[in-house]
Design a protein around this motif. Structure first.
Motif, PDB file in Angstrom:
ATOM      1  N   LEU A  53       0.867  -1.076   0.010  1.00  0.00           N
ATOM      2  CA  LEU A  53      -0.073   0.062  -0.091  1.00  0.00           C
ATOM      3  C   LEU A  53       0.969   1.236  -0.164  1.00  0.00           C
ATOM      4  CD1 LEU A  53      -2.680  -1.146   2.858  1.00  0.00           C
ATOM      5  CD2 LEU A  53      -2.876  -0.991   0.294  1.00  0.00           C
ATOM      6  N   THR A  54       0.270   2.326  -0.472  1.00  0.00           N
ATOM      7  CA  THR A  54       1.120   3.659  -0.295  1.00  0.00           C
ATOM      8  C   THR A  54       0.420   4.519   0.823  1.00  0.00           C
ATOM      9  OG1 THR A  54       1.355   3.510  -2.768  1.00  0.00           O
ATOM     10  CG2 THR A  54       1.589   5.563  -1.460  1.00  0.00           C
ATOM     11  N   TRP A  55       1.308   4.856   1.613  1.00  0.00           N
ATOM     12  CA  TRP A  55       0.745   5.732   2.909  1.00  0.00           C
ATOM     13  C   TRP A  55       1.024   7.087   2.883  1.00  0.00           C
ATOM     14  CZ3 TRP A  55      -1.778   2.257   6.010  1.00  0.00           C
ATOM     15  CH2 TRP A  55      -1.492   0.895   5.822  1.00  0.00           C
ATOM     16  N   ASN A  56       0.138   7.802   3.458  1.00  0.00           N
ATOM     17  CA  ASN A  56       0.232   9.212   4.021  1.00  0.00           C
ATOM     18  C   ASN A  56       0.571   9.178   5.362  1.00  0.00           C
ATOM     19  OD1 ASN A  56      -1.711  11.118   5.940  1.00  0.00           O
ATOM     20  ND2 ASN A  56      -0.709  12.177   4.262  1.00  0.00           N
ATOM     21  N   VAL A  57       1.816   9.693   5.766  1.00  0.00           N
ATOM     22  CA  VAL A  57       2.342   9.566   6.896  1.00  0.00           C
ATOM     23  C   VAL A  57       2.629  10.854   7.703  1.00  0.00           C
ATOM     24  CG1 VAL A  57       4.620   8.733   8.458  1.00  0.00           C
ATOM     25  CG2 VAL A  57       3.928   7.483   6.076  1.00  0.00           C
ATOM     26  N   THR A  58       1.851  10.932   8.719  1.00  0.00           N
ATOM     27  CA  THR A  58       1.901  12.350   9.787  1.00  0.00           C
ATOM     28  C   THR A  58       2.896  11.949  11.018  1.00  0.00           C
ATOM     29  OG1 THR A  58       0.015  11.824  10.565  1.00  0.00           O
ATOM     30  CG2 THR A  58       0.047  13.208   8.611  1.00  0.00           C
ATOM     31  N   GLU A  59       3.201  12.973  11.544  1.00  0.00           N
ATOM     32  CA  GLU A  59       3.933  13.090  12.970  1.00  0.00           C
ATOM     33  C   GLU A  59       2.729  12.827  14.227  1.00  0.00           C
ATOM     34  OE1 GLU A  59       6.051  15.668  16.315  1.00  0.00           O
ATOM     35  OE2 GLU A  59       6.634  16.126  14.053  1.00  0.00           O
ATOM     36  N   LYS A  60       2.842  11.675  14.755  1.00  0.00           N
ATOM     37  CA  LYS A  60       1.947  11.703  16.003  1.00  0.00           C
ATOM     38  C   LYS A  60       2.286  12.420  17.139  1.00  0.00           C
ATOM     39  CE  LYS A  60      -0.100   8.099  19.076  1.00  0.00           C
ATOM     40  NZ  LYS A  60      -0.087   9.256  20.022  1.00  0.00           N
ATOM     41  N   VAL A  61       1.251  13.379  17.389  1.00  0.00           N
ATOM     42  CA  VAL A  61       1.482  14.312  18.396  1.00  0.00           C
ATOM     43  C   VAL A  61       0.968  13.937  19.819  1.00  0.00           C
ATOM     44  CG1 VAL A  61       0.897  16.704  18.768  1.00  0.00           C
ATOM     45  CG2 VAL A  61       1.067  15.984  16.583  1.00  0.00           C
ATOM     46  N   ASP A  62       1.866  14.206  20.832  1.00  0.00           N
ATOM     47  CA  ASP A  62       1.534  13.907  22.206  1.00  0.00           C
ATOM     48  C   ASP A  62       0.567  14.873  22.913  1.00  0.00           C
ATOM     49  OD1 ASP A  62       1.358  12.450  24.679  1.00  0.00           O
ATOM     50  OD2 ASP A  62       3.578  12.665  25.052  1.00  0.00           O
ATOM     51  N   GLY A  63      -0.764  14.695  22.788  1.00  0.00           N
ATOM     52  CA  GLY A  63      -1.615  15.801  23.379  1.00  0.00           C
ATOM     53  C   GLY A  63      -3.167  15.016  23.967  1.00  0.00           C
ATOM     54  N   THR A  64      -3.901  15.717  23.920  1.00  0.00           N
ATOM     55  CA  THR A  64      -5.107  15.154  24.455  1.00  0.00           C
ATOM     56  C   THR A  64      -6.182  15.269  23.267  1.00  0.00           C
ATOM     57  OG1 THR A  64      -6.744  15.314  26.114  1.00  0.00           O
ATOM     58  CG2 THR A  64      -6.080  17.245  25.385  1.00  0.00           C
ATOM     59  N   SER A  65      -6.927  14.231  23.053  1.00  0.00           N
ATOM     60  CA  SER A  65      -7.797  14.075  22.195  1.00  0.00           C
ATOM     61  C   SER A  65      -8.901  15.266  22.103  1.00  0.00           C
ATOM     62  CB  SER A  65      -8.555  12.837  22.223  1.00  0.00           C
ATOM     63  OG  SER A  65      -9.394  12.536  20.911  1.00  0.00           O
ATOM     64  N   PHE A  66      -9.192  15.563  20.940  1.00  0.00           N
ATOM     65  CA  PHE A  66      -9.998  16.913  20.620  1.00  0.00           C
ATOM     66  C   PHE A  66     -10.994  16.483  19.304  1.00  0.00           C
ATOM     67  CE2 PHE A  66     -11.608  20.665  18.278  1.00  0.00           C
ATOM     68  CZ  PHE A  66     -12.071  21.523  19.127  1.00  0.00           C
ATOM     69  N   THR A  67     -12.225  16.435  19.573  1.00  0.00           N
ATOM     70  CA  THR A  67     -13.180  16.303  18.567  1.00  0.00           C
ATOM     71  C   THR A  67     -14.343  17.901  18.437  1.00  0.00           C
ATOM     72  OG1 THR A  67     -13.053  14.216  18.152  1.00  0.00           O
ATOM     73  CG2 THR A  67     -15.190  15.196  17.422  1.00  0.00           C
ATOM     74  N   ALA A  68     -14.643  18.263  17.206  1.00  0.00           N
ATOM     75  CA  ALA A  68     -15.536  19.425  17.090  1.00  0.00           C
ATOM     76  C   ALA A  68     -16.433  18.908  16.144  1.00  0.00           C
ATOM     77  CB  ALA A  68     -14.990  20.753  16.912  1.00  0.00           C
ATOM     78  N   PHE A  69     -17.688  18.955  16.187  1.00  0.00           N
ATOM     79  CA  PHE A  69     -18.615  18.599  15.262  1.00  0.00           C
ATOM     80  C   PHE A  69     -20.061  19.494  15.225  1.00  0.00           C
ATOM     81  CE2 PHE A  69     -20.403  16.981  19.132  1.00  0.00           C
ATOM     82  CZ  PHE A  69     -21.783  17.186  19.060  1.00  0.00           C
ATOM     83  N   LEU A  82     -11.020  26.435   7.149  1.00  0.00           N
ATOM     84  CA  LEU A  82     -11.563  26.984   8.342  1.00  0.00           C
ATOM     85  C   LEU A  82     -10.557  27.643   9.125  1.00  0.00           C
ATOM     86  CD1 LEU A  82     -12.674  23.200   9.145  1.00  0.00           C
ATOM     87  CD2 LEU A  82     -14.133  25.349   8.471  1.00  0.00           C
ATOM     88  N   LYS A  83      -9.190  27.745   8.598  1.00  0.00           N
ATOM     89  CA  LYS A  83      -8.149  28.469   9.009  1.00  0.00           C
ATOM     90  C   LYS A  83      -7.596  27.843  10.537  1.00  0.00           C
ATOM     91  CE  LYS A  83      -8.986  33.047   7.424  1.00  0.00           C
ATOM     92  NZ  LYS A  83     -10.156  32.439   6.385  1.00  0.00           N
ATOM     93  N   ILE A  84      -7.520  26.552  10.468  1.00  0.00           N
ATOM     94  CA  ILE A  84      -6.916  25.687  11.413  1.00  0.00           C
ATOM     95  C   ILE A  84      -5.794  24.929  10.856  1.00  0.00           C
ATOM     96  CG2 ILE A  84      -8.921  25.540  13.065  1.00  0.00           C
ATOM     97  CD1 ILE A  84      -9.745  22.847  11.452  1.00  0.00           C
ATOM     98  N   GLU A  85      -4.836  24.618  11.859  1.00  0.00           N
ATOM     99  CA  GLU A  85      -3.537  23.740  11.266  1.00  0.00           C
ATOM    100  C   GLU A  85      -3.712  22.283  11.527  1.00  0.00           C
ATOM    101  OE1 GLU A  85       0.279  25.143  13.191  1.00  0.00           O
ATOM    102  OE2 GLU A  85      -0.952  26.725  14.078  1.00  0.00           O
ATOM    103  N   THR A  86      -2.995  21.671  10.736  1.00  0.00           N
ATOM    104  CA  THR A  86      -3.082  19.884  10.718  1.00  0.00           C
ATOM    105  C   THR A  86      -1.608  19.613  11.442  1.00  0.00           C
ATOM    106  OG1 THR A  86      -1.849  19.973   8.588  1.00  0.00           O
ATOM    107  CG2 THR A  86      -4.256  19.800   8.380  1.00  0.00           C
ATOM    108  N   VAL A  87      -1.617  18.372  11.680  1.00  0.00           N
ATOM    109  CA  VAL A  87      -0.460  17.881  12.329  1.00  0.00           C
ATOM    110  C   VAL A  87       0.538  17.715  11.102  1.00  0.00           C
ATOM    111  CG1 VAL A  87      -1.546  16.381  14.120  1.00  0.00           C
ATOM    112  CG2 VAL A  87      -1.090  15.457  11.661  1.00  0.00           C
ATOM    113  N   PRO A  88       1.801  17.740  11.445  1.00  0.00           N
ATOM    114  CA  PRO A  88       3.033  17.845  10.386  1.00  0.00           C
ATOM    115  C   PRO A  88       3.103  16.617   9.699  1.00  0.00           C
ATOM    116  CG  PRO A  88       3.856  18.531  12.624  1.00  0.00           C
ATOM    117  CD  PRO A  88       2.500  17.975  12.795  1.00  0.00           C
ATOM    118  N   LEU A  89       2.936  16.955   8.334  1.00  0.00           N
ATOM    119  CA  LEU A  89       3.119  15.703   7.333  1.00  0.00           C
ATOM    120  C   LEU A  89       4.453  15.490   7.210  1.00  0.00           C
ATOM    121  CD1 LEU A  89       1.664  14.289   4.946  1.00  0.00           C
ATOM    122  CD2 LEU A  89       2.188  16.003   3.559  1.00  0.00           C
TER     123      LEU A  89
END
Length: 341
Positions: A163-179, A274-281
């Protein structure tokens, strides 16, 4: 639900150079240091993952002196340790640690025995501003994310190489969801929807980013959706990134209307809107080299964080269709955590 303890087969025994009393057992992709001669290849045993809270009653040898207590259970937390140059992750227990009726029922390899043994997931104490006040259960219409560790995917490792993968940095924080769902906006921690209180970091971050307004505007002309990410910063996991205040980094966007996750490309586009950041690619199109072993890929997760001048927690791999995923926690990061504990 994560299997903290399960019946597993010992895949192999690896000697430790210069060690007379201990050796390494291979269990899937995990390596566990154990007493020499206690297990042999093909044996069945109970394997307990790191970050398990093991009751003192089933493994008293884990505690030095009076055992500590977590959620009113005396016991010990399993950490990544290094013994005689060998990284050891988890704990192997003989099958006779299980109740007789369970043994007599002939439980198969892979059977989850977490609850039977009273094992819990250890989580660090959470500041009240992070935990928040519960409004209700996590919304049923939003899919939770909790990628499997690569060490538990040993049987499918060769298939993952195709498979071909998209790889991002795993960030050590606390889980967040907005819906946004049917015109209603909400904010959640990993397991609960949260009340809108001034002290709660999740709601504070949401308001700072004006997420409710932005997400409702987008949803009105498109689809209901959830933004999922990690909240990092002060009073969160020791603030290893040295950030002032708190910051949201997004790793998933879930299309509630269609019941699917957006591709990484569309995650980036919507986050920009939305003017929000993503985890590092780290890699947009990564293929696991054919010559890589499980150990090679685990070592690949070691490296510097894109967020600060420190070691990253690990990597998260997701395929283009967002149907396959796994995570690798850096062993060096885990060992550093142990040293700083």
């Amino acid at each position: 639900m994560r299997k903290l303890a399960a019946i597993r087969k010992i895949d192999g025994i690896i000697p430790i150079e210069g060690a007379d009393k201990i050796e390494t057992a291979a269990v899937g992709g995990w390596k566990v240091v154990c007493k020499k001669g206690e297990f042999k290849p093909g044996d069945l045993a109970v394997y307990c993952e790191i970050d398990s809270w093991i009751p003192h009653a089933i493994a008293p040898f884990l505690s030095e002196g009076e055992p500590k207590e977590y959620n009113q259970v005396k016991g010990a937390r399993l950490r990544t340790v290094r013994m005689r140059g060998q990284t050891s992750q988890g704990l192997l227990l003989p099958l006779d640690v299980l109740p007789k009726d369970i043994l007599d029922s002939g439980k198969a390899v892979g059977t989850d025995v977490t609850e039977i043994l009273g094992i819990q997931l250890w989580e660090p104490p959470m500041d009240g501003s992070v935990a928040g006040d519960q409004k209700g259960a996590f919304p049923w219409y939003v899919q939770k994310t909790d990628e499997e560790r690569i060490q538990n995917l040993a049987d499918s490792f060769e298939k993952l190489k195709k498979l071909t993968w998209n790889v991002t940095e795993k960030v050590d924080g606390t889980s967040f969801t907005a819906f946004v769902f049917e015109g209603q906006f909400g904010v959640c921690s990993r397991n609960f929807e949260l009340k809108d209180t001034a002290a709660n970091f999740h709601w504070t971050a949401s308001k700072k980013l004006r997420l409710e307004e932005a997400m409702k505007t987008y949803s009105a002309g498109n689809f209901d959706f959830a933004v999922q990410g990690e909240l990092i910063g002060e009073k969160i996991q020791g603030n290893c990134y040295g950030i002032k205040g708190q910051k949201l980094l997004v790793f998933n966007i879930y299309n509630i209307s269609e019941g699917l996750f957006l591709s990484w490309e569309n995650v980036e586009k919507l986050c920009e809107e939305l003017k929000i950041e993503t985890v590092p690619l780290v890699h947009s199109t990564y293929t696991i080299p054919s010559e890589y072993t499980m150990d090679s890929l685990i070592q690949f997760a070691d490296g510097p964080s894109a967020l600060c001048n420190k070691r990253r927690e690990g990597l998260v791999f997701k395929d283009a269709g967002r149907t396959n995923s796994f995570k690798i926690i850096s062993n060096k990061y885990l060992e550093k955590q142990r040293d700083n504990a």
